[in-house]
Scaffold this active site. Structure first.
Site, short mmCIF file in Angstrom:
data_model
loop_
_atom_site.label_atom_id
_atom_site.label_comp_id
_atom_site.label_asym_id
_atom_site.label_seq_id
_atom_site.Cartn_x
_atom_site.Cartn_y
_atom_site.Cartn_z
CG ASP A 141 -2.24 0.68 0.97
OD1 ASP A 141 -2.60 0.84 -0.22
OD2 ASP A 141 -2.93 1.07 1.93
CG ASP A 166 -7.47 0.42 2.61
OD1 ASP A 166 -6.43 -0.26 2.61
OD2 ASP A 166 -7.64 1.41 1.88
#
Length: 335
Positions: free
Chosen positions: A160, A206
């Site tokens: 990420d 997420d």
């Protein structure tokens, strides 16, 4: 009909280590796709694909809840969708799916949301589908130990951070990809109401990955036969803290932030501190779940190679809750 009692798919340490690499290749492939081909046609194809998947996911998600609203005298009929290959002893079932009238009602309601999303791409319809995908993702996947969760979170932490800060790939794909793979939050909701068009985004990964890998969701508290809620509540607070910190940093620096940069340390650190205080760190990392399905694990198998209905699943779970002493003696009920 043939009943299935498959467990949710278990993610191994090797799977967890490979996941960031596979995710990176997929992300880069999508980025190149959007650069080479017309964005309009790609999103049209993706819209149709997620239209079908979204309806099925949302229908499955709301079925247990909607079951409570049907009257007792509702004319509920059973149906079976069966598709086989071959004949005689070599006949093989490809699709064996049982459902009832209540499921058809849920499918119709989900289809209304699907048409709304397809025609308007409204943010509420997008979020309904996104939440349904998240819930189904958490149900279908299972981690057998805490170490695997840490490997998965650690790898995706690097993934990420690299793709958000190191390149513009993640942000470009997120903005170009017109599909319910993210939740959107209207920042001008008070000004424009439901017609808001200025959004903040949160990827479904997420949501699903921290919940799936969270130490509070790991099975070891059940093996210890201790208070099982402590780690769950700790992880819940950790996730809210990490997400709040992400929003705060994003507001301060006016730049897209990799949510896992803040969620991973919080979702690992908070429960680990609790384990240190309780003296259960060794037990936490040495425990590995057995083949049996834990009481809190949803009974869900892969669509469409299952038989049964979400409504019958809800009824079965309610019966098991009313007979806790017999729960371990019964085999897991299939949907």
């Amino acid at each position: 009909s043939q009943n299935s009692s498959e467990m949710p798919e278990t993610i191994t340490s090797r799977d967890a280590a490979r996941f960031p690499i596979v995710a990176s290749c997929t992300l880069l492939g999508l980025y190149l796709f959007f650069k080479i081909f017309s964005q309009e046609y790609i999103n049209l194809l993706l819209s149709m694909y997620f239209f079908v998947l979204g309806i099925l996911a949302l229908s499955h998600t709301i079925s247990p809840m909607m079951n409570r609203f049907f009257p007792a005298n509702f004319p509920n009929k059973q149906y079976q969708l069966l598709f086989t290959q071959g004949s005689g002893e070599s006949k093989e079932e490809i699709v064996n799916y049982e459902f009832d009238t209540k499921d058809l009602v849920c499918l119709a309601l989900s289809s209304v949301v699907g048409v709304w999303y397809l025609l308007r791409k409204h943010w509420i319809a997008n979020n309904l589908f996104g939440l349904a995908f998240s819930l189904n993702g958490v149900e279908l996947l299972h981690l057998n130990n805490v170490s695997t969760g840490c490997i998965l979170l650690g790898g995706l932490f690097i993934y990420d951070v690299f793709w958000v800060f190191g390149t513009n790939v993640m942000v470009t794909v997120a903005k170009s990809f017109e599909a319910p793979i993210k939740l959107v939050f209207p920042q001008d909701l008070l000004e424009k109401g439901l017609d808001a068009d200025n959004f903040a985004m949160l990827g479904l990964g997420d949501i699903v990955i921290p919940d799936l890998s969270s130490l509070g969701s790991a099975p070891f508290p059940y093996s210890l036969k201790k208070n099982t809620h402590t780690y769950f509540y700790t992880s819940f607070v950790a996730y809210i803290f990490g997400l709040g910190l992400t929003i705060f940093i994003m507001h301060i620096f006016k730049h897209a932030q990799p949510a896992l940069l803040y969620l991973v340390p919080a979702c690992i650190g908070f429960p680990l501190l609790v384990a240190l205080a309780k003296g259960e760190v060794t037990e936490m990392f040495s425990y590995e779940s057995s083949a049996e399905i834990l009481p809190h694990t949803p009974r869900l198998t892969h669509f469409p190679t299952v038989s049964g209905s979400p409504a019958s699943l809800a009824d079965s779970m309610q019966q098991k809750l009313s007979c806790p002493r017999r729960r371990r003696q019964q085999s897991p009920s299939a949907m």
